[in-house]
Design a protein around this motif. Structure first.
Motif, short mmCIF file in Angstrom:
data_model
loop_
_atom_site.label_atom_id
_atom_site.label_comp_id
_atom_site.label_asym_id
_atom_site.label_seq_id
_atom_site.Cartn_x
_atom_site.Cartn_y
_atom_site.Cartn_z
N SER A 163 0.80 -1.23 0.00
CA SER A 163 0.00 0.00 0.00
C SER A 163 0.84 1.28 0.00
CB SER A 163 -0.96 0.00 1.19
OG SER A 163 -0.24 -0.07 2.41
N TRP A 164 1.95 1.30 0.73
CA TRP A 164 2.74 2.53 0.77
C TRP A 164 3.46 2.81 -0.55
CZ3 TRP A 164 5.19 2.00 6.35
CH2 TRP A 164 4.17 2.18 7.29
N PRO A 165 4.06 1.82 -1.21
CA PRO A 165 4.64 2.10 -2.53
C PRO A 165 3.59 2.56 -3.55
CG PRO A 165 5.53 0.06 -1.66
CD PRO A 165 4.41 0.46 -0.75
N LYS A 166 2.40 1.96 -3.50
CA LYS A 166 1.33 2.38 -4.40
C LYS A 166 0.94 3.83 -4.13
CE LYS A 166 -3.37 1.17 -5.87
NZ LYS A 166 -4.55 0.34 -5.59
N LEU A 167 0.87 4.19 -2.86
CA LEU A 167 0.56 5.57 -2.49
C LEU A 167 1.61 6.52 -3.08
CD1 LEU A 167 -0.81 7.83 -0.83
CD2 LEU A 167 0.58 7.08 1.13
N ARG A 168 2.88 6.18 -2.96
CA ARG A 168 3.94 7.05 -3.49
C ARG A 168 3.84 7.17 -5.01
NH1 ARG A 168 8.50 8.46 -0.66
NH2 ARG A 168 10.05 7.77 -2.19
N ARG A 169 3.47 6.09 -5.70
CA ARG A 169 3.35 6.15 -7.16
C ARG A 169 2.16 7.01 -7.59
NH1 ARG A 169 4.04 0.54 -6.76
NH2 ARG A 169 1.83 0.21 -7.25
N ASN A 170 1.08 6.98 -6.81
CA ASN A 170 -0.18 7.59 -7.25
C ASN A 170 -0.45 8.97 -6.67
OD1 ASN A 170 -0.66 5.30 -8.74
ND2 ASN A 170 -2.14 4.42 -7.32
N VAL A 171 0.53 9.55 -5.99
CA VAL A 171 0.31 10.86 -5.39
C VAL A 171 -0.21 11.87 -6.42
CG1 VAL A 171 1.58 12.87 -4.52
CG2 VAL A 171 1.84 10.68 -3.40
N GLY A 172 0.33 11.82 -7.63
CA GLY A 172 -0.05 12.77 -8.66
C GLY A 172 -1.50 12.67 -9.11
N LEU A 173 -2.16 11.56 -8.76
CA LEU A 173 -3.57 11.42 -9.13
C LEU A 173 -4.49 12.20 -8.19
CD1 LEU A 173 -3.78 7.58 -9.87
CD2 LEU A 173 -3.33 9.45 -11.46
N TYR A 174 -3.95 12.63 -7.06
CA TYR A 174 -4.79 13.25 -6.03
C TYR A 174 -4.41 14.71 -5.73
CZ TYR A 174 -6.07 8.40 -5.27
OH TYR A 174 -6.50 7.11 -5.45
N LEU A 175 -3.15 15.07 -5.90
CA LEU A 175 -2.71 16.41 -5.58
C LEU A 175 -2.74 17.29 -6.82
CD1 LEU A 175 0.38 15.71 -3.26
CD2 LEU A 175 -2.03 16.04 -2.62
N SER A 176 -3.37 18.44 -6.72
CA SER A 176 -3.36 19.37 -7.85
C SER A 176 -1.98 20.00 -8.01
CB SER A 176 -4.42 20.46 -7.66
OG SER A 176 -4.19 21.17 -6.46
N ASP A 177 -1.22 20.05 -6.91
CA ASP A 177 0.17 20.53 -6.94
C ASP A 177 1.00 19.54 -6.14
OD1 ASP A 177 2.62 21.74 -6.71
OD2 ASP A 177 1.83 23.72 -6.18
N PRO A 178 1.88 18.75 -6.81
CA PRO A 178 2.66 17.73 -6.10
C PRO A 178 3.54 18.31 -4.99
CG PRO A 178 2.78 17.39 -8.47
CD PRO A 178 2.12 18.72 -8.26
N GLU A 179 3.81 19.61 -5.03
CA GLU A 179 4.63 20.23 -4.00
C GLU A 179 3.82 20.66 -2.79
OE1 GLU A 179 7.93 20.35 -4.26
OE2 GLU A 179 7.76 19.32 -6.18
N VAL A 180 2.49 20.55 -2.87
CA VAL A 180 1.62 21.00 -1.78
C VAL A 180 0.82 19.80 -1.27
CG1 VAL A 180 -0.21 22.60 -1.10
CG2 VAL A 180 1.48 23.29 -2.81
#
Length: 234
Positions: A163-180
């Motif tokens: 679950s944690w590696p999948k979360l790291r891969r998919n962060v861009g699907l949920y954050l409008s700004d990956p830096e925020v």
């Protein structure tokens, strides 16, 4: 199932086609009218007087009416409200657990006390998931996870492997700004309005393709009843 309304550009294109067809019909009528008028003049010169004469066809008025109708329809289409398109899913996006809320509108769901209450732990989760060093991310996510979820044999190993590696891969699907880390959207919670005694909640996060994916949280009695991660399916 409702049929989607055509877009304004498609509607205007159809109106242009209709107007062009009406103009062709008008031109044809005008041509016939001119031919009929010419024939009438010839017949009047050659035949007896007093017979009924046919006036030229009123094709220009037909063309004018067609043009007015097309312009009026185009103006109505231009002034019609336009529905904003949902953001497109990033290319190569992974599938997610398909808990789709078709009732979520384009303006976003209404904010609730449960959403505000769970936002800090979710912001911390995304902040941990975006750390550069993998082991730093694992340590931060472990600290955010409910201790009861870590006591089963090899539970921590399972989080690190799946679950944690999948979360790291998919962060861009949920954050409008990956830096925020706080730039995610919550679609809804279950329950929507938990009682003070409620110690579990599911928070459904909105992906860019409008799918809703759950994160399960539990209150940690040993940490002031703070929400902690229980299961992450992102």
């Amino acid at each position: 199932m409702s049929v989607p309304e055509p877009g304004a550009e498609a509607l205007l294109a159809r109106l242009d086609d209709i107007a062009a067809s009406l103009r062709r019909i008008a031109d044809a009528l005008e041509g016939r009218g001119e031919a009929a008028a010419s024939a009438g003049v010839t017949a009047a010169a050659a035949g007896p007087s007093g017979g009924p004469r046919r006036s030229a066809a009123k094709a220009p008025s037909v063309a004018a009416v067609a043009g007015e109708a097309a312009r009026a329809a185009a103006a109505a289409a231009a002034s019609a409200p336009r529905r904003a398109a949902p953001p497109a899913a990033p290319a190569g996006a992974e599938g997610a657990s398909a808990d789709v809320d078709a009732g979520t509108d384009e303006d976003g769901p209404e904010d609730t006390a449960a959403m505000r209450d769970t936002r800090p732990i979710l912001t911390a989760m995304f902040g941990a998931a975006t750390l550069d060093e993998t082991e730093d991310a694992w340590e931060a996510l472990r600290a955010l996870t409910h201790p009861d979820e870590l006591v089963a044999p090899r539970a921590l190993a399972g989080f690190k492997a799946f679950s944690w590696p999948k979360l790291r891969r998919n962060v861009g699907l949920y954050l409008s700004d990956p830096e925020v880390p706080s730039s995610f959207r919550i679609g809804r919670t279950v329950p929507a309005d938990p009682s003070p005694e409620e110690d579990r909640i599911k928070v459904f996060l909105l992906r860019h393709d409008q799918m809703l994916v759950p994160v399960s949280l539990r209150r940690d009695a040993d940490d002031g009843d703070a929400w902690k991660l229980s299961a992450v399916s992102l």
